[in-house]
Design an enzyme around this catalytic site. Structure first.
Site, PDB file in Angstrom:
ATOM      1  N   ASP A  74      66.635  13.885  34.238  1.00 52.50           N
ATOM      2  CA  ASP A  74      66.699  14.524  32.923  1.00 52.50           C
ATOM      3  C   ASP A  74      68.134  14.695  32.444  1.00 52.50           C
ATOM      4  OD1 ASP A  74      63.907  14.751  32.840  1.00 52.50           O
ATOM      5  OD2 ASP A  74      63.950  16.662  33.901  1.00 52.50           O
ATOM      6  N   ALA A 119      76.211  18.802  31.644  1.00 55.01           N
ATOM      7  CA  ALA A 119      75.938  19.306  32.990  1.00 55.01           C
ATOM      8  C   ALA A 119      74.966  18.346  33.661  1.00 55.01           C
ATOM      9  CB  ALA A 119      75.347  20.709  32.911  1.00 55.01           C
ATOM     10  N   CYS A 165      66.037  26.236  44.381  1.00 50.91           N
ATOM     11  CA  CYS A 165      66.967  25.232  44.897  1.00 50.91           C
ATOM     12  C   CYS A 165      67.685  25.680  46.160  1.00 50.91           C
ATOM     13  CB  CYS A 165      67.980  24.854  43.817  1.00 50.91           C
ATOM     14  SG  CYS A 165      69.177  26.146  43.409  1.00 50.91           S
ATOM     15  N   CYS A 196      70.258  31.859  36.645  1.00 55.86           N
ATOM     16  CA  CYS A 196      71.229  30.764  36.704  1.00 55.86           C
ATOM     17  C   CYS A 196      71.595  30.297  35.302  1.00 55.86           C
ATOM     18  CB  CYS A 196      70.657  29.609  37.527  1.00 55.86           C
ATOM     19  SG  CYS A 196      71.807  28.244  37.776  1.00 55.86           S
TER      20      CYS A 196
END
Length: 390
Positions: A12, A6, A198, A101
């Site tokens: 990262d 992902a 976000c 999430c």
């Protein structure tokens, strides 16, 4: 192994994908499109949700030399994360959308789809460590760098999800990850981290909620009262306010002792907000619901000495937890028609938490993540708290 990486578009996840590829796994990168109109969530390079992030992730995949796809998860994200966030705040609770999430998108919808497509694991750039326990089961542990540890927001993962997860960065401090990204030629090496929610533009949670929920009870102005019930100020709406808040109250009547006052209670229906001194925020008892266990749940009725963390990057508190009943109870908020696959909540009996070190400013809706040393035992949602009494 076949690994689905992902890739958010940040440093990262890019380094995590590169490490998985270098380790010999058959890696495919995927970017999750979480909004049909990215500008409506976040503008600028914030590491999530934007077109720029999608392009950054694609360029990183090209440098690594792995296939790359974009998956449209916008409808699922809006239903399971954004709408849940709005509903929780409208009810006077303080949710953590990152946990939701991880629970319902990254390690539920994405993992379910990945396994259906023949992948063995999903790799992310989270800072946490996976180890095999003495019983052979996968355990979730804190990252080696306490400052970047993200085991708290992963505390909602179940044993079956952990079996198919990879966290390649858990043993590396963040500065070394950036150095590695630069050595690998990844252009995101110096990209800033994302710290805010976000999907909330400019980080203005209260303003975003007021816009999205114009008719909610929490949008109406109301009184701010002290513990005696005397009005000491007015607020423009309780949406976005949280237990423990000090700033932005604009109180018209100072405290008799001149000390700052904090939000002690929020009543979203009546609109009454109660304030008081910091010591009245002290909490020694927590009632938790929706427990999710990272391993076998503790025996019902048997106190377990442990530590708990009550907010992301917050302090650990010594605690004793007790699962109150042996049998699962129904979750009244659950959709019985939903097909969660590996994300099955496995809602269990409520959890009672006695804090041996009092905590301050803890609000219903937050998550309590339970640890045995560095190992994550499980998590629960805070339903109510009890304040320390003299």
């Amino acid at each position: 192994m076949r690994v689905l990486a992902a890739m958010s578009g940040g440093v990262d996840s890019a380094v995590a994908a590169a490490r998985a590829h270098e380790a010999g796994h058959d890696v495919t990168g995927v970017h999750l499109a979480l909004s049909r109109n990215p500008a409506s969530y976040r503008s600028g390079a914030r590491g999530c949700c934007t077109i720029e992030d999608s392009n950054d992730a694609r360029r990183a995949a090209d440098v690594i030399g792995i296939p790359f796809y974009v998956w449209d998860m916008s409808e699922r994200f809006h239903a399971d994360v954004v709408e849940d966030f709005m509903a929780e705040y409208a009810a006077g609770r303080t949710p953590n959308p990152c946990l939701r999430c991880n629970e319902r998108i990254k390690f539920a919808a994405v993992l379910d789809r990945a396994l259906a497509l023949g992948f063995d694991a999903v790799a992310t750039g989270h800072y946490a460590v996976l180890r095999r326990g003495a019983d052979g089961a996968v355990e979730l542990h804190r990252a080696s760098d306490d400052r970047k540890d993200q085991s708290y927001v992963l505390g909602v993962l179940t044993p079956s999800q952990l079996e198919h997860a990879m966290f390649p960065l858990g043993d590396t401090p963040k500065p070394l990850v950036r150095e590695e990204a630069a050595r690998r030629g990844l252009l995101v090496a110096d990209k800033p981290d994302s710290h805010d929610i976000c999907f909330v533009a400019d980080g203005d949670t209260a303003g975003w909620l007021q816009e999205k929920l114009p008719d909610a009870p929490g949008t109406a102005p109301g009184p701010i009262v002290d513990e005696s019930g005397a009005e000491v100020g007015r607020h423009a709406g309780t949406l976005g306010m949280t237990i423990g808040q000090r700033r932005g109250l604009r109180l018209g009547v100072p405290a008799a002792d001149g000390r700052p006052r904090f939000v002690l209670d929020i009543e979203p229906v009546s609109g009454v907000v109660t304030v008081g001194p910091r010591e009245r925020l002290a909490v020694s008892r927590i009632a938790g619901i929706r427990p999710l266990w990272a391993s076998a749940p503790p025996a019902a009725g048997v106190p377990l000495e442990c530590t708990v963390q009550l907010r992301a990057h917050g302090d650990e508190h010594r605690a004793v937890i007790t699962v109150t009943a042996p049998d699962p109870i129904p979750d009244p908020t659950a959709d019985p028609t939903a097909e969660w696959g590996l994300s099955s909540a496995r809602v269990g009996a409520p959890v009672e938490i006695e804090l041996l070190d009092p905590a301050y400013g803890i609000a219903p809706g937050q998550a309590a993540v339970i640890y045995d040393g560095t190992r994550v035992v499980g998590s629960c949602t805070i339903a109510s708290t009890g304040r320390v009494t003299a």
